[in-house]
Write a protein that holds these residues in place. Structure first.
Motif, PDB file in Angstrom:
ATOM      1  N   GLY A   5      19.179   2.712   9.547  1.00 41.28           N
ATOM      2  CA  GLY A   5      19.062   1.758   8.456  1.00 41.28           C
ATOM      3  C   GLY A   5      18.223   2.272   7.304  1.00 41.28           C
ATOM      4  O   GLY A   5      17.609   3.346   7.374  1.00 41.28           O
ATOM      5  N   GLU A   6      18.179   1.498   6.242  1.00 38.30           N
ATOM      6  CA  GLU A   6      17.431   1.882   5.047  1.00 38.30           C
ATOM      7  C   GLU A   6      15.929   1.885   5.319  1.00 38.30           C
ATOM      8  O   GLU A   6      15.409   1.039   6.050  1.00 38.30           O
ATOM      9  CB  GLU A   6      17.748   0.901   3.917  1.00 38.30           C
ATOM     10  N   ILE A   7      15.242   2.841   4.732  1.00 39.74           N
ATOM     11  CA  ILE A   7      13.787   2.898   4.835  1.00 39.74           C
ATOM     12  C   ILE A   7      13.217   2.210   3.596  1.00 39.74           C
ATOM     13  O   ILE A   7      13.312   2.722   2.481  1.00 39.74           O
ATOM     14  CB  ILE A   7      13.288   4.352   4.926  1.00 39.74           C
ATOM     15  N   THR A   8      12.641   1.065   3.795  1.00 41.83           N
ATOM     16  CA  THR A   8      12.131   0.262   2.688  1.00 41.83           C
ATOM     17  C   THR A   8      10.766   0.771   2.240  1.00 41.83           C
ATOM     18  O   THR A   8      10.115   1.570   2.917  1.00 41.83           O
ATOM     19  CB  THR A   8      11.998  -1.205   3.107  1.00 41.83           C
ATOM     20  N   GLU A   9      10.329   0.261   1.109  1.00 43.43           N
ATOM     21  CA  GLU A   9       8.998   0.603   0.594  1.00 43.43           C
ATOM     22  C   GLU A   9       7.923   0.189   1.584  1.00 43.43           C
ATOM     23  O   GLU A   9       6.963   0.926   1.829  1.00 43.43           O
ATOM     24  CB  GLU A   9       8.778  -0.090  -0.758  1.00 43.43           C
ATOM     25  N   ASP A  10       8.067  -0.992   2.178  1.00 40.07           N
ATOM     26  CA  ASP A  10       7.074  -1.469   3.151  1.00 40.07           C
ATOM     27  C   ASP A  10       7.025  -0.559   4.378  1.00 40.07           C
ATOM     28  O   ASP A  10       5.941  -0.237   4.882  1.00 40.07           O
ATOM     29  CB  ASP A  10       7.397  -2.894   3.581  1.00 40.07           C
ATOM     30  N   LEU A  11       8.184  -0.144   4.866  1.00 39.98           N
ATOM     31  CA  LEU A  11       8.211   0.744   6.031  1.00 39.98           C
ATOM     32  C   LEU A  11       7.614   2.104   5.685  1.00 39.98           C
ATOM     33  O   LEU A  11       6.882   2.689   6.490  1.00 39.98           O
ATOM     34  CB  LEU A  11       9.655   0.911   6.516  1.00 39.98           C
ATOM     35  N   CYS A  12       7.870   2.556   4.504  1.00 40.17           N
ATOM     36  CA  CYS A  12       7.300   3.829   4.046  1.00 40.17           C
ATOM     37  C   CYS A  12       5.772   3.767   4.081  1.00 40.17           C
ATOM     38  O   CYS A  12       5.114   4.684   4.588  1.00 40.17           O
ATOM     39  CB  CYS A  12       7.798   4.137   2.637  1.00 40.17           C
ATOM     40  N   ARG A  13       5.209   2.678   3.568  1.00 39.69           N
ATOM     41  CA  ARG A  13       3.755   2.529   3.549  1.00 39.69           C
ATOM     42  C   ARG A  13       3.197   2.408   4.977  1.00 39.69           C
ATOM     43  O   ARG A  13       2.120   2.924   5.275  1.00 39.69           O
ATOM     44  CB  ARG A  13       3.371   1.282   2.745  1.00 39.69           C
ATOM     45  N   GLU A  14       3.921   1.731   5.834  1.00 39.22           N
ATOM     46  CA  GLU A  14       3.476   1.572   7.211  1.00 39.22           C
ATOM     47  C   GLU A  14       3.424   2.924   7.933  1.00 39.22           C
ATOM     48  O   GLU A  14       2.466   3.221   8.658  1.00 39.22           O
ATOM     49  CB  GLU A  14       4.420   0.612   7.948  1.00 39.22           C
ATOM     50  N   PHE A  24      -1.184  14.768   1.917  1.00 42.63           N
ATOM     51  CA  PHE A  24       0.248  14.486   1.893  1.00 42.63           C
ATOM     52  C   PHE A  24       0.494  13.169   1.164  1.00 42.63           C
ATOM     53  O   PHE A  24      -0.433  12.404   0.900  1.00 42.63           O
ATOM     54  CB  PHE A  24       0.825  14.418   3.321  1.00 42.63           C
ATOM     55  N   GLU A  25       1.746  12.925   0.884  1.00 35.61           N
ATOM     56  CA  GLU A  25       2.150  11.663   0.268  1.00 35.61           C
ATOM     57  C   GLU A  25       3.564  11.339   0.703  1.00 35.61           C
ATOM     58  O   GLU A  25       4.425  12.233   0.781  1.00 35.61           O
ATOM     59  CB  GLU A  25       2.085  11.767  -1.254  1.00 35.61           C
ATOM     60  N   LEU A  26       3.817  10.080   1.031  1.00 38.92           N
ATOM     61  CA  LEU A  26       5.165   9.596   1.304  1.00 38.92           C
ATOM     62  C   LEU A  26       5.642   8.804   0.096  1.00 38.92           C
ATOM     63  O   LEU A  26       4.881   8.030  -0.481  1.00 38.92           O
ATOM     64  CB  LEU A  26       5.201   8.705   2.552  1.00 38.92           C
ATOM     65  N   ARG A  27       6.915   9.005  -0.248  1.00 40.71           N
ATOM     66  CA  ARG A  27       7.460   8.333  -1.426  1.00 40.71           C
ATOM     67  C   ARG A  27       8.828   7.765  -1.073  1.00 40.71           C
ATOM     68  O   ARG A  27       9.731   8.503  -0.650  1.00 40.71           O
ATOM     69  CB  ARG A  27       7.589   9.326  -2.575  1.00 40.71           C
ATOM     70  N   SER A  28       8.983   6.464  -1.218  1.00 35.82           N
ATOM     71  CA  SER A  28      10.267   5.838  -0.966  1.00 35.82           C
ATOM     72  C   SER A  28      11.241   6.228  -2.073  1.00 35.82           C
ATOM     73  O   SER A  28      10.895   6.182  -3.259  1.00 35.82           O
ATOM     74  CB  SER A  28      10.102   4.313  -0.928  1.00 35.82           C
ATOM     75  N   TYR A  29      12.459   6.629  -1.681  1.00 33.94           N
ATOM     76  CA  TYR A  29      13.407   7.118  -2.685  1.00 33.94           C
ATOM     77  C   TYR A  29      14.830   6.998  -2.142  1.00 33.94           C
ATOM     78  O   TYR A  29      15.139   7.531  -1.068  1.00 33.94           O
ATOM     79  CB  TYR A  29      13.113   8.588  -3.014  1.00 33.94           C
ATOM     80  N   GLY A  30      15.680   6.295  -2.835  1.00 37.96           N
ATOM     81  CA  GLY A  30      17.088   6.253  -2.497  1.00 37.96           C
ATOM     82  C   GLY A  30      17.391   5.821  -1.074  1.00 37.96           C
ATOM     83  O   GLY A  30      18.328   6.330  -0.460  1.00 37.96           O
ATOM     84  N   GLY A  31      16.598   4.908  -0.516  1.00 39.30           N
ATOM     85  CA  GLY A  31      16.824   4.456   0.849  1.00 39.30           C
ATOM     86  C   GLY A  31      16.245   5.352   1.908  1.00 39.30           C
ATOM     87  O   GLY A  31      16.433   5.121   3.110  1.00 39.30           O
ATOM     88  N   GLY A  32      15.524   6.380   1.467  1.00 38.05           N
ATOM     89  CA  GLY A  32      14.891   7.305   2.403  1.00 38.05           C
ATOM     90  C   GLY A  32      13.445   7.564   2.022  1.00 38.05           C
ATOM     91  O   GLY A  32      12.825   6.774   1.298  1.00 38.05           O
ATOM     92  N   ILE A  33      12.902   8.694   2.499  1.00 42.87           N
ATOM     93  CA  ILE A  33      11.500   9.027   2.255  1.00 42.87           C
ATOM     94  C   ILE A  33      11.393  10.485   1.831  1.00 42.87           C
ATOM     95  O   ILE A  33      12.002  11.371   2.450  1.00 42.87           O
ATOM     96  CB  ILE A  33      10.648   8.849   3.533  1.00 42.87           C
ATOM     97  N   PHE A  34      10.614  10.727   0.802  1.00 42.20           N
ATOM     98  CA  PHE A  34      10.214  12.087   0.453  1.00 42.20           C
ATOM     99  C   PHE A  34       8.802  12.330   0.987  1.00 42.20           C
ATOM    100  O   PHE A  34       7.891  11.524   0.756  1.00 42.20           O
ATOM    101  CB  PHE A  34      10.223  12.315  -1.059  1.00 42.20           C
ATOM    102  N   LEU A  35       8.624  13.440   1.706  1.00 42.54           N
ATOM    103  CA  LEU A  35       7.321  13.853   2.218  1.00 42.54           C
ATOM    104  C   LEU A  35       6.847  15.054   1.420  1.00 42.54           C
ATOM    105  O   LEU A  35       7.511  16.096   1.392  1.00 42.54           O
ATOM    106  CB  LEU A  35       7.430  14.219   3.703  1.00 42.54           C
TER     107      LEU A  35
END
Length: 546
Positions: A109-118, A193-204
């Motif tokens: 499923g899509e990785i949301t902004e909230d899930l990215c932060r979690e 490091f930094e996680l960034r929500s992008y296009g339904g996924g995550i950039f690390l």
């Protein structure tokens, strides 16, 4: 029995019992100790937890090197996938790299902004609490069962095809995984490091080379992202996103079909590019560029064929023939020849001859002898009034080469193996490694270079490409991905014996060992069915364009 540990540029230490590399590090005055992420014991990459049980030579790997950043990012990747598996029971698939960052998406499923932060909060907890990353060894059947239990089906299938038994796994917070190189032995080593929500996924994103306390700046490139995402989807549709899929193709006798499909895609992409050029009749100069071992020469000549099928005549000017004599080559920061620098080309002669050719004059094109390191007599060249000129080389998009030509008369193409088949969904075969494997084979066959010589030179090549070449990709009218899903299995048969010639005492023995370890997961595909117009033939030989 005492153990002697030798270091570079400092006195050896004697110990009366086995000691870990981390404990040895604490015993010496090592500059920037906080930047150490792993080590090499007798030139082989190891985690700092590695126990030294015999006389050894130890080198420490720091974040100011390409190798150190790779260890750092590999460790961060494990922290991320471990957090996703434990907290949410979701799988993350590494699908591409952009702007020195890894992009993950989930089949769940899509990785949301909230899930990215979690997930980022959990990773920072792991760093703060110094969660250990433990290297463990398991029988292959047990390792397969562990991967299956974690829903890592691609890894379970890959272990089924590979011959490694037992299997080395890394454990972080109860999640197990395997990688193509060493990891840091503790999460605390990788705090940047930094996680960034992008296009339904995550950039690390990880740290910069210059300062490991600062995160690499993320530069968004929607066009590049779409291109890579499209190719990733194409691989997925054919079930060849990972080496397990390639193994399946080979075992079912479908390798030849896979080769033909991959080559058909290249033909289609080149045909589309030719159509775009045809739609701009004012174009007189095609500029093709890309880093070393991108397949520029073959791509250039195949594009000429596509253009000719539309009645557009062209002639190619290869910039590789304009290198200055080796003794005039500029040096990099290590005092070694920097063949990637723009100044490694005779810029005055390049500009002079391009202008002359477009004016309809005849020029004497040189030929560069890579073995002798000198320019030799080449051939005469003149463009007819209805011909366009094609230039190709690592600096083909640099305006200093063509500054006298109006922009509307130029069409620019950036060529590079931008993404390809991964080892599995957590381990990429980076485009840098793909180009290195290509270059190892080509250098041995056409330039008389040993594998050791190529590996010694490669860090300078990589630094040069990031400094002189990749910044120009955004100025291209077209991005052409030269990767082939089947190429690493074909290259394996050529490059494995070359890598095995690197001796243990060589400073690049560890790099040769890393590549050999990576290739263990790759099947062998004979080159018999590789067509003579393939980009791959530029490196393994037998090209119809030679």
């Amino acid at each position: 029995m005492s153990i002697e540990i030798k270091f570079k540029d400092r006195d050896p230490l004697i110990f009366e019992k086995p000691i870990t590399a981390r404990e040895a590090l604490e015993k010496i005055d090592f500059p920037k100790r906080e930047n150490v992420v792993a080590c090499r014991v007798n030139h082989v990459q190891r985690p700092l937890s590695w126990e030294i049980v015999m006389d050894s030579f130890v080198e420490f790997i720091t974040t100011d090197s390409i190798e150190g950043i790779e260890v750092y990012i590999r460790t961060l990747s494990f922290l991320l996938t471990s957090a996703a598996t434990r907290l949410k029971g979701i799988r993350l698939h590494l699908t591409q790299s952009m702007s020195y960052s890894y992009f993950y998406e989930s089949p769940d499923g899509e990785i949301t902004e909230d899930l990215c932060r979690e997930l980022e909060l959990e990773m920072r907890r792991m760093v703060a609490e110094c969660e250990p990353i433990v290297r463990e060894i398991f029988p292959k059947d047990v390792a397969r069962a562990m991967m299956r239990a974690q829903k890592y089906e691609d890894k379970e299938q890959l272990l089924r095809f590979t011959g490694s038994d037992p299997v080395i796994l890394y454990n972080c917070c109860g999640v197990y995984d395997f990688f193509g190189g060493a990891l840091a032995d503790c999460a605390a080593i990788t705090p940047t490091f930094e996680l960034r929500s992008y296009g339904g996924g995550i950039f690390l994103s990880g740290p910069t080379f210059a300062d490991p306390t600062k995160t690499m700046a993320f530069v968004e490139s929607p066009r590049l992202f779409r291109l890579i995402d499209s190719h990733t989807g194409w691989l997925k549709n054919l079930d060849i996103s990972t080496m397990a899929g390639i193994h399946q193709q080979v075992t079912e006798g479908r390798a030849r079909d896979m080769i033909m499909v991959c080559e058909a895609l290249h033909t289609k992409l080149l045909s589309n590019t030719a159509a775009r050029i045809e739609a701009r009749p004012e174009v007189r100069l095609l500029c093709l560029a890309g880093p070393s071992s991108s397949g520029k020469t073959t791509s250039s000549r195949r594009l000429r064929v596509q253009l000719l099928s539309s009645g557009i005549k062209s002639a190619t000017l290869e910039l590789d023939n304009y290198f200055v004599d080796r003794e005039r080559t500029p040096l990099d920061r290590d005092g070694k020849p920097d063949f990637e620098a723009l100044e490694a080309l005779d810029l005055e002669l390049v500009n002079e001859q391009i202008a002359a050719l477009l004016a309809g004059e005849e020029v004497d094109v040189p030929k560069f002898d890579f073995i002798a390191g000198k320019r030799t007599k080449g051939y005469k060249m003149r463009l007819s009034p209805d011909e366009i000129l094609v230039i190709e080389g690592i600096h083909g998009l640099n305006e200093r080469l063509t500054e006298s030509i109006p922009a509307d008369k130029k069409y620019k193409i950036f060529i590079c193996p931008l993404t390809g088949t991964n080892i599995d969904f957590h381990n990429r075969i980076g485009t840098t490694d793909t180009r290195l494997l290509r270059r190892l084979v080509r250098d041995a066959q056409t330039r008389g270079h040993s594998a050791e010589a190529t590996l010694m030179q490669w860090p300078s090549v990589v630094r040069g490409s990031h400094r002189h070449i990749f910044p120009y990709q955004e100025y291209a009218d077209t991005l052409f991905n030269t990767s082939l899903a089947y190429e690493v299995p074909v290259l394996k048969g050529y490059v494995t014996p070359l890598l095995k010639t690197v001796k243990e005492e060589s400073p690049v023995y560890g790099e040769a060992t890393r590549l050999l370890s990576l290739l263990e997961y790759v099947p062998v595909i004979p080159s018999d069915d590789v067509p003579n117009l393939s980009v791959l033939r530029e490196f393994i030989g037998g090209s119809c364009f030679e």
